[in-house]
Every structure is written in structure tokens, then in C-alpha cells.
Design a protein around this motif. Structure first.
Motif, PDB file in Angstrom:
ATOM      1  N   VAL A  52      39.930 -23.292  -3.738  1.00 15.56           N
ATOM      2  CA  VAL A  52      40.110 -23.682  -2.338  1.00 15.56           C
ATOM      3  C   VAL A  52      40.969 -24.946  -2.294  1.00 15.56           C
ATOM      4  CG1 VAL A  52      37.887 -22.677  -1.666  1.00 15.56           C
ATOM      5  CG2 VAL A  52      37.984 -25.080  -2.335  1.00 15.56           C
ATOM      6  N   PRO A  53      41.455 -25.345  -1.112  1.00 15.19           N
ATOM      7  CA  PRO A  53      42.261 -26.569  -1.036  1.00 15.19           C
ATOM      8  C   PRO A  53      41.531 -27.780  -1.625  1.00 15.19           C
ATOM      9  CG  PRO A  53      42.457 -25.331   0.997  1.00 15.19           C
ATOM     10  CD  PRO A  53      41.402 -24.634   0.181  1.00 15.19           C
ATOM     11  N   ILE A  54      42.314 -28.718  -2.157  1.00 13.41           N
ATOM     12  CA  ILE A  54      41.748 -29.896  -2.810  1.00 13.41           C
ATOM     13  C   ILE A  54      40.716 -30.581  -1.927  1.00 13.41           C
ATOM     14  CG2 ILE A  54      42.285 -32.194  -3.743  1.00 13.41           C
ATOM     15  CD1 ILE A  54      45.067 -31.089  -4.475  1.00 13.41           C
ATOM     16  N   ARG A  55      41.068 -30.753  -0.651  1.00 14.58           N
ATOM     17  CA  ARG A  55      40.198 -31.509   0.258  1.00 14.58           C
ATOM     18  C   ARG A  55      38.858 -30.821   0.505  1.00 14.58           C
ATOM     19  NH1 ARG A  55      44.351 -29.174   2.681  1.00 14.58           N
ATOM     20  NH2 ARG A  55      44.028 -27.678   4.379  1.00 14.58           N
ATOM     21  N   ASP A  56      38.774 -29.512   0.197  1.00 11.57           N
ATOM     22  CA  ASP A  56      37.536 -28.758   0.421  1.00 11.57           C
ATOM     23  C   ASP A  56      36.745 -28.515  -0.859  1.00 11.57           C
ATOM     24  OD1 ASP A  56      38.170 -28.458   3.150  1.00 11.57           O
ATOM     25  OD2 ASP A  56      39.359 -26.657   2.749  1.00 11.57           O
ATOM     26  N   THR A  57      37.325 -28.834  -2.011  1.00 10.02           N
ATOM     27  CA  THR A  57      36.748 -28.400  -3.286  1.00 10.02           C
ATOM     28  C   THR A  57      35.371 -28.994  -3.552  1.00 10.02           C
ATOM     29  OG1 THR A  57      38.951 -28.077  -4.246  1.00 10.02           O
ATOM     30  CG2 THR A  57      37.114 -28.322  -5.775  1.00 10.02           C
ATOM     31  N   VAL A  58      35.237 -30.296  -3.432  1.00  7.63           N
ATOM     32  CA  VAL A  58      33.944 -30.930  -3.737  1.00  7.63           C
ATOM     33  C   VAL A  58      32.861 -30.436  -2.785  1.00  7.63           C
ATOM     34  CG1 VAL A  58      32.709 -33.134  -3.776  1.00  7.63           C
ATOM     35  CG2 VAL A  58      34.965 -32.955  -4.847  1.00  7.63           C
ATOM     36  N   ARG A  59      33.212 -30.264  -1.514  1.00 10.46           N
ATOM     37  CA  ARG A  59      32.235 -29.765  -0.540  1.00 10.46           C
ATOM     38  C   ARG A  59      31.764 -28.353  -0.911  1.00 10.46           C
ATOM     39  NH1 ARG A  59      32.697 -26.230   3.237  1.00 10.46           N
ATOM     40  NH2 ARG A  59      34.989 -26.263   3.219  1.00 10.46           N
ATOM     41  N   VAL A  60      32.700 -27.478  -1.270  1.00  8.21           N
ATOM     42  CA  VAL A  60      32.341 -26.103  -1.615  1.00  8.21           C
ATOM     43  C   VAL A  60      31.506 -26.074  -2.892  1.00  8.21           C
ATOM     44  CG1 VAL A  60      33.270 -23.874  -2.340  1.00  8.21           C
ATOM     45  CG2 VAL A  60      34.289 -25.073  -0.397  1.00  8.21           C
TER      46      VAL A  60
END
Length: 274
Positions: A52-60
Motif C-alpha cells: 500500500v502507499p507509504i503513508r498508509d503502510t504502518v497503519r495497515v
């Protein structure tokens, strides 16, 4: 055996789906448009890849980490590694960070580089995962997450920053791009091609690469210093000072100067033939 790609409906996921299928995996994907949720995929698959996009990775990763078991392998395809790997390590799964050093427009992963960042895995799991890619002709480079991010600050951060600055300079000068075509040298054509390639893609990707890598500011400070020094030399009109500046860089690049000459000569020859 099952492999799962979260964000697998995207172009990178679609590129890697047949790679896992050829390795013998039933490959599942989840995304915004799928009935299968990220958590359901994570509970089901032996190998789980977050793409997923970098900005969403940690959340996912935070969404799926609590359901993952120690007999599973958790990976990601993000352009940064320190923060995603730290997030994956909060799960019970084995963890290997991945960064394909190419975009989803390639026809296959053969000849392409994948950076592999083992964080918590057996040697057997690492060799097995890398083997999936090397059997397809890819080249795997091992690194720690910090080594990866420091290198990406140069390989991606500096490269994209300079390319965007070239584009913005052309805009600020109100340069008529079509008018430059009558004066186009092969090197300018290559540079302009890189500018066009970058600007035809998602700005959010480049914003994340430049803004979320903690090692980029150090690289940009060095770039700013180099620009300032060279500008001063150019303004003074001192050819000896310019030559010394130039030769310092020649000595630093060493044999790559010749390699670069040969590579661009071959590229220019292909451009002329077309």
C-alpha cells in the motif's frame, strides 16, 4: 499454500501475484474494492505482503499485526523500511522487509533488484522467500532497515529531488519545451525524459519518499551546499576552480565515469536507431 497481498488490486500487487502463483501459492488479494478484508487475508495466508502507499503502510500493518501467528511470514513492499519493519515486529510473525527497486510498469521482475531486509526470520525462510524472486531472474540485495533507508535517501531522495528541481526551473523560466526540441542534445533528451517520467506519476509517492525518510534532510543539505559552491565558482568565471571542483567528483566516481559513458552511449545509440 496461500500467499496474500494487501493492496494487491494495485499495479505492484498485480505484478507480483503471478510470481507467487508460479511458486505454487494460491494468491489472495485484498483492497478497498474486495470482499476479502485485510484481517481475513492475514488470518488465512502463509505469506502476507503489505503493498500500500507509504503513508498508509504502518497503519495497515497495525491493523493486521494482532492476528498474525509465528508460523506466518509478514513482508511489505514499501520504499522505506525502518518504520514498517518496526511495525511488523509488533506481530508474532516472522518478518522480512522488501523493496522492489522498480515500478509496476516493468514487464517482469527478471533482471530487477529487490532489497531484502530480514528482521526476524529463520535462515530457511529467508532463503526460501529470496528464492521465489531469484528463480524469476530478480537480484536480491540484503540490508538492514537503516542501511536501506540511508541508501534510499541518495538513490531515490536525491535523484527525485534533483529531477523535480529541473522541472521547476523550466517552469520558472517559462521555458517552451516544444521549442527546445529543435536544439535537443541526446543528454538533454534523456534528462527531459526522466522529468516527464516522474511528473506523469502520483505526486503522493514522491512526497512520501522525500518527506518520510528521516535521512533525506542530510542528503539535501549536502546538495544545497554543492549547488551554492558551484554557483559561486561559475559566477567568478574561474576555470581552474571549476576544474578542481569537477575533478574532485571525477575522482570520487572513479571507474563509474567510464561505465556511465558506455551506458549512455548505448542508450543514445538505441534512441538514434528508433
Amino acid at each position: 499454500m496461500k500467499a496474500g497481498i494487501i493492496g494487491g488490486t494495485g499495479r505492484m500487487g498485480q505484478l507480483f501475484r503471478p510470481v507467487f502463483e508460479r511458486a505454487g501459492y494460491e494468491t489472495l488479494v485484498s483492497g478497498r474494492s474486495t470482499a476479502l478484508t485485510n484481517v481475513q487475508l492475514a488470518e488465512t495466508c502463509d505469506i502476507v505482503v503489505v503493498s500500500v502507499p507509504i503513508r498508509d503502510t504502518v497503519r495497515v500493518i497495525g491493523e493486521i499485526a494482532p492476528v498474525m501467528r509465528d508460523d506466518q511470514l509478514l513482508c511489505d513492499f514499501t520504499s522505506l523500511k525502518v518504520a514498517p519493519v518496526a511495525a511488523m515486529l509488533r506481530s508474532k510473525a516472522q518478518v522480512i522487509g522488501l523493496h522492489p527497486m522498480f515500478g509496476p510498469t516493468v514487464s517482469s521482475i527478471a533482471g530487477q533488484t529487490i532489497v531484502v531486509c530480514p528482521a526476524r526470520s529463520t535462515d530457511a525462510a529467508l532463503d526460501y522467500l529470496a528464492g521465489i524472486f531469484t528463480r524469476e531472474g530478480a537480484v536480491c540485495t540484503l540490508a538492514t532497515p537503516e542501511q536501506h533507508d540511508r541508501m534510499m535517501a541518495v538513490v531515490q531522495g536525491l535523484t527525485h529531488f534533483v529531477t523535480i528541481c529541473m522541472a521547476d526551473t523550466l517552469r520558472r523560466m517559462n521555458t517552451d519545451i516544444r521549442a527546445t526540441e529543435a536544439y535537443m542534445s541526446p543528454v538533454y533528451q534523456i534528462e527531459l525524459g526522466l522529468v516527464g517520467r516522474l511528473l506523469s506519476q502520483d505526486p503522493a509517492l514522491y512526497a512520501d519518499i522525500l518527506e518520510q525518510n528521516p535521512f533525506v534532510p542530510e542528503v539535501l543539505a549536502a546538495c544545497r551546499s554543492a549547488v551554492g559552491d558551484l554557483e559561486t565558482i561559475v559566477k567568478t568565471g574561474d576555470p581552474d576552480a571549476f576544474a578542481e571542483f569537477f575533478m574532485q567528483d571525477t575522482r570520487h566516481l572513479g571507474e563509474y565515469c567510464k561505465r556511465g559513458q558506455d551506458l549512455t552511449d548505448a542508450l543514445i545509440e538505441c534512441m538514434v536507431k528508433k
